[in-house]
Design a protein around this motif. Structure first.
Motif, PDB file in Angstrom:
ATOM      1  N   ALA A  13       0.860  -1.160   0.193  1.00 21.27           N
ATOM      2  CA  ALA A  13      -0.079  -0.001  -0.040  1.00 21.27           C
ATOM      3  C   ALA A  13       0.958   1.279  -0.023  1.00 21.27           C
ATOM      4  CB  ALA A  13      -0.777  -0.088   1.203  1.00 21.27           C
ATOM      5  N   LEU A  17       1.278   4.259  -3.116  1.00 22.30           N
ATOM      6  CA  LEU A  17       1.212   5.579  -2.868  1.00 22.30           C
ATOM      7  C   LEU A  17       2.403   6.323  -2.848  1.00 22.30           C
ATOM      8  CD1 LEU A  17      -1.162   5.378   0.363  1.00 22.30           C
ATOM      9  CD2 LEU A  17      -1.819   6.544  -1.703  1.00 22.30           C
ATOM     10  N   ARG A  44      -4.751  -3.774  -7.526  1.00 26.00           N
ATOM     11  CA  ARG A  44      -5.910  -3.475  -6.615  1.00 26.00           C
ATOM     12  C   ARG A  44      -5.927  -2.156  -6.271  1.00 26.00           C
ATOM     13  NH1 ARG A  44      -6.990  -7.736  -4.163  1.00 26.00           N
ATOM     14  NH2 ARG A  44      -6.534  -7.104  -2.152  1.00 26.00           N
ATOM     15  N   LEU A  45      -4.826  -2.024  -5.378  1.00 26.65           N
ATOM     16  CA  LEU A  45      -4.488  -0.681  -4.668  1.00 26.65           C
ATOM     17  C   LEU A  45      -4.238   0.418  -5.522  1.00 26.65           C
ATOM     18  CD1 LEU A  45      -2.656  -2.204  -1.357  1.00 26.65           C
ATOM     19  CD2 LEU A  45      -5.137  -1.874  -1.809  1.00 26.65           C
ATOM     20  N   ALA A  48      -7.125   2.171  -6.983  1.00 26.62           N
ATOM     21  CA  ALA A  48      -7.726   3.150  -6.202  1.00 26.62           C
ATOM     22  C   ALA A  48      -6.790   4.457  -6.106  1.00 26.62           C
ATOM     23  CB  ALA A  48      -7.912   2.488  -4.711  1.00 26.62           C
ATOM     24  N   ALA A  51      -7.160   6.874  -8.720  1.00 27.15           N
ATOM     25  CA  ALA A  51      -8.390   7.556  -8.573  1.00 27.15           C
ATOM     26  C   ALA A  51      -8.146   8.636  -7.913  1.00 27.15           C
ATOM     27  CB  ALA A  51      -9.664   6.702  -8.412  1.00 27.15           C
ATOM     28  N   ILE A  52      -7.386   9.019  -6.909  1.00 27.58           N
ATOM     29  CA  ILE A  52      -7.322  10.065  -6.005  1.00 27.58           C
ATOM     30  C   ILE A  52      -7.202  11.302  -6.441  1.00 27.58           C
ATOM     31  CG2 ILE A  52      -5.980  10.920  -3.965  1.00 27.58           C
ATOM     32  CD1 ILE A  52      -5.338   8.103  -3.205  1.00 27.58           C
ATOM     33  N   LEU A  54      -8.108  12.329  -9.273  1.00 31.26           N
ATOM     34  CA  LEU A  54      -9.391  12.674 -10.141  1.00 31.26           C
ATOM     35  C   LEU A  54     -10.380  13.199  -9.496  1.00 31.26           C
ATOM     36  CD1 LEU A  54      -9.725   9.527 -12.261  1.00 31.26           C
ATOM     37  CD2 LEU A  54      -8.095  11.333 -12.567  1.00 31.26           C
ATOM     38  N   ALA A  55     -10.351  13.567  -8.053  1.00 35.81           N
ATOM     39  CA  ALA A  55     -11.202  14.264  -7.151  1.00 35.81           C
ATOM     40  C   ALA A  55     -10.765  15.651  -6.844  1.00 35.81           C
ATOM     41  CB  ALA A  55     -11.327  13.353  -5.770  1.00 35.81           C
TER      42      ALA A  55
ATOM     43  N   GLU B 129     -17.856  11.475 -12.128  1.00 36.71           N
ATOM     44  CA  GLU B 129     -16.805  10.521 -11.626  1.00 36.71           C
ATOM     45  C   GLU B 129     -15.914  11.288 -10.345  1.00 36.71           C
ATOM     46  OE1 GLU B 129     -13.538   8.632 -14.337  1.00 36.71           O
ATOM     47  OE2 GLU B 129     -13.024  10.831 -13.937  1.00 36.71           O
ATOM     48  N   ARG B 130     -15.516  12.907 -10.639  1.00 37.62           N
ATOM     49  CA  ARG B 130     -14.863  13.371  -9.524  1.00 37.62           C
ATOM     50  C   ARG B 130     -15.605  13.349  -8.310  1.00 37.62           C
ATOM     51  NH1 ARG B 130     -13.681  17.629 -12.406  1.00 37.62           N
ATOM     52  NH2 ARG B 130     -15.476  18.831 -11.943  1.00 37.62           N
ATOM     53  N   ILE B 133     -15.776   9.971  -6.327  1.00 42.51           N
ATOM     54  CA  ILE B 133     -14.284   9.948  -5.620  1.00 42.51           C
ATOM     55  C   ILE B 133     -14.115  10.774  -4.639  1.00 42.51           C
ATOM     56  CG2 ILE B 133     -11.824  10.013  -6.030  1.00 42.51           C
ATOM     57  CD1 ILE B 133     -12.284   9.588  -9.019  1.00 42.51           C
ATOM     58  N   GLN B 134     -14.719  12.085  -4.711  1.00 41.44           N
ATOM     59  CA  GLN B 134     -14.692  12.900  -3.546  1.00 41.44           C
ATOM     60  C   GLN B 134     -15.493  12.143  -2.210  1.00 41.44           C
ATOM     61  OE1 GLN B 134     -16.409  16.355  -5.234  1.00 41.44           O
ATOM     62  NE2 GLN B 134     -14.281  17.289  -5.713  1.00 41.44           N
ATOM     63  N   LEU B 137     -13.648   9.343  -0.884  1.00 44.24           N
ATOM     64  CA  LEU B 137     -12.622   9.578   0.159  1.00 44.24           C
ATOM     65  C   LEU B 137     -13.210  10.456   1.410  1.00 44.24           C
ATOM     66  CD1 LEU B 137     -10.297  11.761  -2.457  1.00 44.24           C
ATOM     67  CD2 LEU B 137      -9.696   9.662  -0.913  1.00 44.24           C
ATOM     68  N   VAL B 148      -3.358   8.819   3.575  1.00 48.93           N
ATOM     69  CA  VAL B 148      -3.301   8.783   2.233  1.00 48.93           C
ATOM     70  C   VAL B 148      -3.127  10.180   1.646  1.00 48.93           C
ATOM     71  CG1 VAL B 148      -4.702   8.676   0.078  1.00 48.93           C
ATOM     72  CG2 VAL B 148      -4.890   6.936   1.744  1.00 48.93           C
ATOM     73  N   MET B 176      -3.126   2.892   5.594  1.00 50.47           N
ATOM     74  CA  MET B 176      -3.046   2.944   3.981  1.00 50.47           C
ATOM     75  C   MET B 176      -3.710   1.804   3.280  1.00 50.47           C
ATOM     76  SD  MET B 176       0.957   4.501   3.479  1.00 50.47           S
ATOM     77  CE  MET B 176       1.360   6.325   3.725  1.00 50.47           C
ATOM     78  N   LEU B 180      -7.106   2.305   1.029  1.00 50.42           N
ATOM     79  CA  LEU B 180      -6.970   1.908  -0.686  1.00 50.42           C
ATOM     80  C   LEU B 180      -8.244   1.003  -0.780  1.00 50.42           C
ATOM     81  CD1 LEU B 180      -3.371   2.540  -1.559  1.00 50.42           C
ATOM     82  CD2 LEU B 180      -5.415   3.972  -1.964  1.00 50.42           C
ATOM     83  N   GLU B 181      -8.009  -0.081  -0.074  1.00 51.35           N
ATOM     84  CA  GLU B 181      -9.027  -1.234  -0.237  1.00 51.35           C
ATOM     85  C   GLU B 181     -10.393  -0.679  -0.286  1.00 51.35           C
ATOM     86  OE1 GLU B 181      -8.350  -4.236  -1.143  1.00 51.35           O
ATOM     87  OE2 GLU B 181      -6.791  -5.262   0.132  1.00 51.35           O
ATOM     88  N   LEU B 183     -11.420   2.407  -0.837  1.00 55.12           N
ATOM     89  CA  LEU B 183     -11.482   3.184  -2.017  1.00 55.12           C
ATOM     90  C   LEU B 183     -11.865   2.321  -3.382  1.00 55.12           C
ATOM     91  CD1 LEU B 183      -9.066   6.058  -2.275  1.00 55.12           C
ATOM     92  CD2 LEU B 183     -11.485   6.244  -2.519  1.00 55.12           C
ATOM     93  N   HIS B 184     -11.205   1.355  -3.318  1.00 58.34           N
ATOM     94  CA  HIS B 184     -11.303   0.466  -4.589  1.00 58.34           C
ATOM     95  C   HIS B 184     -12.760  -0.318  -4.479  1.00 58.34           C
ATOM     96  CE1 HIS B 184     -11.109  -3.444  -6.734  1.00 58.34           C
ATOM     97  NE2 HIS B 184     -10.391  -2.708  -7.489  1.00 58.34           N
ATOM     98  N   LEU B 187     -15.488   2.405  -5.373  1.00 62.72           N
ATOM     99  CA  LEU B 187     -15.402   2.864  -6.831  1.00 62.72           C
ATOM    100  C   LEU B 187     -15.907   1.550  -7.683  1.00 62.72           C
ATOM    101  CD1 LEU B 187     -12.294   5.200  -6.700  1.00 62.72           C
ATOM    102  CD2 LEU B 187     -14.651   5.813  -6.683  1.00 62.72           C
TER     103      LEU B 187
END
Lengths: 249, 196
Positions: A13, A17, A44-45, A48, A51-52, A54-55, B129-130, B133-134, B137, B148, B176, B180-181, B183-184, B187
């Motif tokens: 992870a 990052l 997989r990670l 994700a 995508a960070i 993109l926000a 999409e934005r 994802i927001q 998060l 993160v 972390m 990420l898990e 988030l995945h 999404l």
């Protein structure tokens, strides 16, 4: 001591990052190459992590950046892009911007100065794989012509930069009024025969700026002109008298 | 199992990549018009400085232009490549590192575009999409989101984060991973990430 699988998996992870020290990154990277389960975890990670950004909240782009990037790229036109050779950067004027006091006002990346040295060396030595013609082209500053608007387009202007005589020119428009609804601006190239050839349509941004890339042979072009035509594709022949026109030869 | 992130509402990134490979400046122009704002926004999020953000964005677009003959659209999307480069280079600027000190990692997944559509439709989809994802998060526990963001936008290593928030390193690794898990999973559940 060589880290075991579990301790390496724990670092996947942070690896995704970019939060590892360089040596840790190397170790984990090598492990991932050899370990299918960690590779799948990274896939997989990473998805994700990708995508960070993109926000992120949108910040308005400075309009000059577009022409700076396109001009710099155009200075290394097709066929002249060698592996690992950076694009030459044109000496464009950079407008005044506020910066943190500790930062230099304008610091070209190191590769830019390397490129300048490389180009200078080519010019001085006249040796190597480059032929004489190409050297002359590389060392010659791009020709630039200013054209001004009249009538309803008084105050508008454009700068035509001929990067490569036989291939490419950039036309940067400024202070253009917005085109009427359903209309676009169309650029025309006019040679000795006086016949206007269509060279692209565009719609300026809210500030009235736009940079049009003319990726074609511009030898023999004497004048450029702009008219307002039907959108979105313009026409094959101008339908009105141009109010933004000028000589480029 | 290939994992794919839905990238765009149209499939013309491939056409842009082909134009770039041909050395067609119009391809770079389209790429800039499509992702310039996102690239600049990411640089600004990291650097908070207009001048340095401009430098980073220009550098990354030209890097892509110069290496586009080697770019393989089947290996990853233009957007992911570009935004990853902008984020990495911004962190380098932030931390005073030279670009050559970073070992760029290849995009470790396949990505493909989904569906077709017009530019307005793409903008709508990107806006949705934005927001998604927001939302994803924001749903993370504060300490996971913090781990993160400190890594992604501030360039801190896991050890630096552990020291700065005064928790064991193993806790930061776990945060972390969990972030990420989640988030995945979030999404993926909303169709933004494909498993194929």
């Amino acid at each position: 001591m060589t880290p075991n699988h579990d301790s390496l998996e724990e670092m996947v992870a942070p690896y995704a990052l970019g939060a590892l020290e360089p040596e840790e990154q190397e170790t984990v990277g090598a492990h991932i190459q050899a370990c299918a389960s960690c590779r799948e975890l990274l896939n997989r990670l990473s998805m994700a992590a990708a995508a960070i950004p993109l926000a992120v909240a949108e910040v308005r782009l400075p309009s000059r950046l577009r022409s700076q990037i396109l001009s710099a790229a155009a200075a290394t036109p097709p066929g002249e892009r060698a592996e690992r050779r950076p694009a030459r950067v044109l000496p464009l004027q950079r407008s005044r911007i506020s910066r943190r006091s500790s930062q230099p006002r304008w610091e070209w990346p190191s590769w830019a100065s390397n490129a300048a040295v490389a180009v200078l060396a080519i010019g001085l030595l006249g040796l190597g794989a480059w032929n004489v013609n190409l050297q002359q082209q590389l060392n010659r500053p791009p020709a630039s012509h200013q054209i001004l608007g009249q009538g309803e387009m008084a105050g508008s202007q454009a700068t035509v930069t001929t990067v490569s005589q036989d291939r490419l020119a950039l036309v940067s428009f400024e202070k253009m009024p917005q085109a009427p609804a359903g209309k676009v601006y169309e650029l025309w190239l006019i040679g000795d025969d006086g016949k206007p050839l269509p060279a692209g349509v565009f719609t300026p941004d809210q500030r009235g700026t736009y940079t049009l890339v003319v990726n074609r042979d511009v030898r023999g072009v004497r004048k450029v002109a702009v008219t307002v035509e039907d959108g979105p594709d313009g026409t094959s022949a101008p339908t009105q008298t141009p109010q933004l026109t000028g000589s480029i030869s | 199992m290939a994992i794919r992130l839905r990238q765009d509402a149209d499939d013309s990134d491939g056409a842009i990549a082909e134009a770039l490979q041909r050395g067609d400046v119009a391809g770079l122009e389209r790429l800039y018009d499509r992702y310039g704002t996102l690239a600049y926004s990411v640089a600004m999020r990291v650097l908070g400085d207009h001048g340095r953000s401009e430098d980073v964005v220009q550098e990354c677009f030209l890097k892509l232009w110069n290496s586009s003959s080697r770019f393989d659209i089947n290996r990853g999307s233009l957007r992911t490549w570009l935004i990853t480069a902008v984020r990495n280079r911004s962190i380098d600027h932030l931390r005073g590192r030279a670009a050559h000190e970073r070992q760029e990692r290849e995009i470790p997944f396949d990505a493909e575009a989904a569906g077709e559509g017009s530019n307005p439709w793409r903008e709508v989809v990107q806006g949705m999409e934005r927001e998604l994802i927001q939302e994803a998060l924001e749903r993370l526990p504060q300490e996971q989101r913090q781990a993160v963001e400190l890594a992604f936008y501030h360039g801190y290593t896991q050890k630096e984060i552990a020291e700065s928030v005064n928790v064991p390193l193993s806790t930061i690794k776990g945060r972390m991973r969990l972030a990420l898990e989640k988030l995945h999973s979030y999404l993926q559940g909303r169709g933004l990430i494909d498993d194929a």
